[in-house]
Design an enzyme around this catalytic site. Structure first.
Site, mmCIF file in Angstrom:
data_model
loop_
_atom_site.group_PDB
_atom_site.id
_atom_site.type_symbol
_atom_site.label_atom_id
_atom_site.label_comp_id
_atom_site.label_asym_id
_atom_site.label_seq_id
_atom_site.Cartn_x
_atom_site.Cartn_y
_atom_site.Cartn_z
ATOM 1 N N TYR A 34 77.633 38.997 -51.553
ATOM 2 C CA TYR A 34 78.250 37.884 -52.268
ATOM 3 C C TYR A 34 77.171 37.148 -53.053
ATOM 4 C CZ TYR A 34 80.972 33.644 -53.156
ATOM 5 O OH TYR A 34 81.627 32.595 -53.751
ATOM 6 N N ASP A 92 68.787 37.888 -54.132
ATOM 7 C CA ASP A 92 69.602 36.700 -53.910
ATOM 8 C C ASP A 92 69.232 36.135 -52.547
ATOM 9 O OD1 ASP A 92 71.464 34.801 -53.354
ATOM 10 O OD2 ASP A 92 73.209 36.022 -53.907
ATOM 11 N N LYS A 151 71.835 26.691 -50.836
ATOM 12 C CA LYS A 151 71.926 26.341 -49.408
ATOM 13 C C LYS A 151 70.721 25.533 -48.910
ATOM 14 C CE LYS A 151 75.592 29.520 -48.699
ATOM 15 N NZ LYS A 151 75.848 30.831 -49.229
HETATM 16 C C1 LIG Z 1 76.553 31.152 -50.590
HETATM 17 C C2 LIG Z 1 75.980 32.221 -51.400
HETATM 18 C C3 LIG Z 1 76.046 32.215 -52.796
HETATM 19 C C4 LIG Z 1 76.828 31.194 -53.556
HETATM 20 O O1 LIG Z 1 76.312 29.921 -53.437
HETATM 21 P P1 LIG Z 1 77.272 28.659 -53.753
HETATM 22 O O2 LIG Z 1 76.362 27.493 -53.601
HETATM 23 O O3 LIG Z 1 78.368 28.718 -52.755
HETATM 24 O O4 LIG Z 1 77.765 28.810 -55.136
HETATM 25 C C5 LIG Z 1 75.369 33.203 -53.480
HETATM 26 N N1 LIG Z 1 74.689 34.151 -52.841
HETATM 27 C C6 LIG Z 1 74.603 34.192 -51.497
HETATM 28 C C7 LIG Z 1 73.803 35.260 -50.828
HETATM 29 C C8 LIG Z 1 75.266 33.244 -50.736
HETATM 30 O O5 LIG Z 1 75.228 33.339 -49.406
#
Ligand SMILES: *Cc1c(COP(=O)(O)O)cnc(C)c1O
Length: 428
Positions: free
Chosen positions: A143, A238, A266
């Site tokens: 994601y 990511d 985060k």
């Molecule tokens: C949570 C998450 C996102 C998205 O971040 P948001 O602040 O919710 O837009 C992208 N990549 C990873 C790996 C994530 O866990």
């Protein structure tokens, strides 16, 4: 008793789609009523009916130091008197950038945004602008936020709700997104060969956390790194979830692999809406106003968000023992869960790295999306509710990692393990 949450949920659904502002919060896959939270302190959440829960979501990662961590709260309170936004640069932003650069050696420059989604979509645009290529390779069950290019075979809520194709995403966008299975290097090599000279970027969660917690197998990240080098592809890690969580330098440091671009979210905001993308100077210099890859944000680098993030990161940098403590806590939990699961006698898998952990009711190793999906996730849903009833707040989906925060005590962990033992007796 969750009467107040039930009432709030009914009321919320009249004015907010599904009653929530982010889908996984709705408990739709596990069933039942989502808890409305009134406040949190340290490792504990308190719902609208004043029930207390030991929190294993930590706001999906950010609250690594525990909720309402005093230095962060104080910093926000003190700064708020100066105004909450100017739309002009501040010294705070330089301090934040310099701090991140000092924690992540291969980040030469960094741009702040307001969410992980924004960070990933901006990094992808930058990789496309830098290489002059269009295609991106992502991994099934990973994601990267909800930008169009990433919602093909995505993890997190998309996987939880079993959404096969997302309406509203054009065929053109989907065609530029190529998908491989995580931990399958051969498949990545094949996709690159079939699309020679067309792949701008390979993006991945170095440790997958949006289909449960899944670790990279030996050689996988190294193989992708070598492939990117050979083919001039931008390797985007990511680290929205893993950044500042697995180590001060994130998964890059923990696993010893360097990306070209890295995205954050985060933990970086300490509970405020913050994201960032950064990396190699020659790539980052393509961003406006230095270059012509446009990217902007009215509230980017917002001072309140910066002060919360800065205070969190500085605490982590100055107290690296926090990572050892978190590792130790997670390991303790893993050993305890392992014991009660073994005594229970049905198949299970525990995946863990640092302060990320997940339990899969599976008789086979969970190494990618296919093996995560074929676990007995109905069983997880029962386990989730049995735990919740006992005051343990797990992510409401088998496709999410659990996050430990450093306010958890051994007593909390023992209480969790005891709850797991009882909960397992209730599931079939
Ligand atoms: C949570 C998450 C996102 C998205 O971040 P948001 O602040 O919710 O837009 C992208 N990549 C990873 C790996 C994530 O866990």
């Amino acid at each position: 008793m969750i009467n107040n949450s039930i009432q709030l949920f009914e009321r919320a659904q009249r004015s907010i789609p599904g009653g929530v502002n982010s889908p996984v919060r709705a408990f739709k896959s596990v069933g039942g009523t989502p808890l409305f939270i009134k406040k949190a302190q340290g490792a504990y959440l308190y719902d609208a009916d004043d029930n207390r829960y030991i929190d294993y979501i930590a706001s999906w990662g950010p609250m690594i130091l525990g909720h309402a961590y005093e230095p962060v709260v104080k910093a926000i309170q003190e700064y708020a008197e100066y105004s909450t936004s100017y739309g002009a640069p501040t010294e705070l932003e330089i301090e934040m950038a310099e701090l991140i650069l000092s924690m992540v050696p291969n980040v030469d420059m960094i741009r702040m945004v307001s969410s992980g989604t924004e960070a990933c979509m901006s990094a992808l645009r930058l990789a496309r602008g830098y290489t002059g290529r269009n295609k991106v390779i992502k991994f099934e069950g990973h994601y990267h936020g909800h930008a169009d290019s990433f919602l093909v075979k995505a993890g997190s809520g998309v996987a939880t709700f079993n959404i096969q194709t997302v309406p509203g995403i054009t065929a053109g966008v989907s065609a530029d997104t190529l998908v491989a299975a995580y931990n399958n290097l051969e498949q990545v090599q094949q996709l690159v060969a079939e699309n020679k000279g067309e792949v701008a970027a390979i993006i991945m969660e170095p440790v997958a956390g949006n289909m449960g917690c899944i670790l990279p197998e030996a050689g996988f990240l190294e193989g992708v790194r070598a492939l990117c080098d050979a083919e001039g592809i931008v390797f985007i890690m990511d680290e929205v979830m893993t950044g500042f969580r697995l180590a001060p330098g994130g998964a890059q440091e923990k696993l010893g692999i360097k990306a070209d671009l890295v995205t954050y979210g985060k933990v970086i905001g300490g509970g405020m809406p913050v994201g960032a993308f950064g990396g190699r100077r020659d790539i980052m210099e393509k961003i406006a106003p230095l270059g012509s890859v446009y990217q902007a944000g009215t509230l980017s680098g917002n001072p309140i968000a910066m002060i919360a993030g800065y205070t969190t990161l500085k605490t982590l940098k100055d107290n690296p023992s926090i990572y050892a403590e978190l590792d130790e806590k997670c390991n303790y939990l893993k050993i305890g869960l392992n014991e009660v699961l073994q005594a229970w006698g049905q198949p299970y898998i525990i995946n863990q790295l640092g302060s990320m952990i997940s339990v899969h009711f599976s008789d086979h190793a969970v190494t990618d999306f296919a093996t995560a999906s074929s676990a007995n996730n109905a069983r997880f849903n029962q386990f989730f509710h049995a735990m919740l009833k006992r005051g343990i707040y797990l992510p409401p989906s088998a496709f999410e990692a659990w996050f430990l925060n450093n306010a958890l005590t051994q007593q909390d962990l023992d209480e969790t393990i005891r709850a797991a033992k009882e909960s397992l007796q209730e599931i079939d």
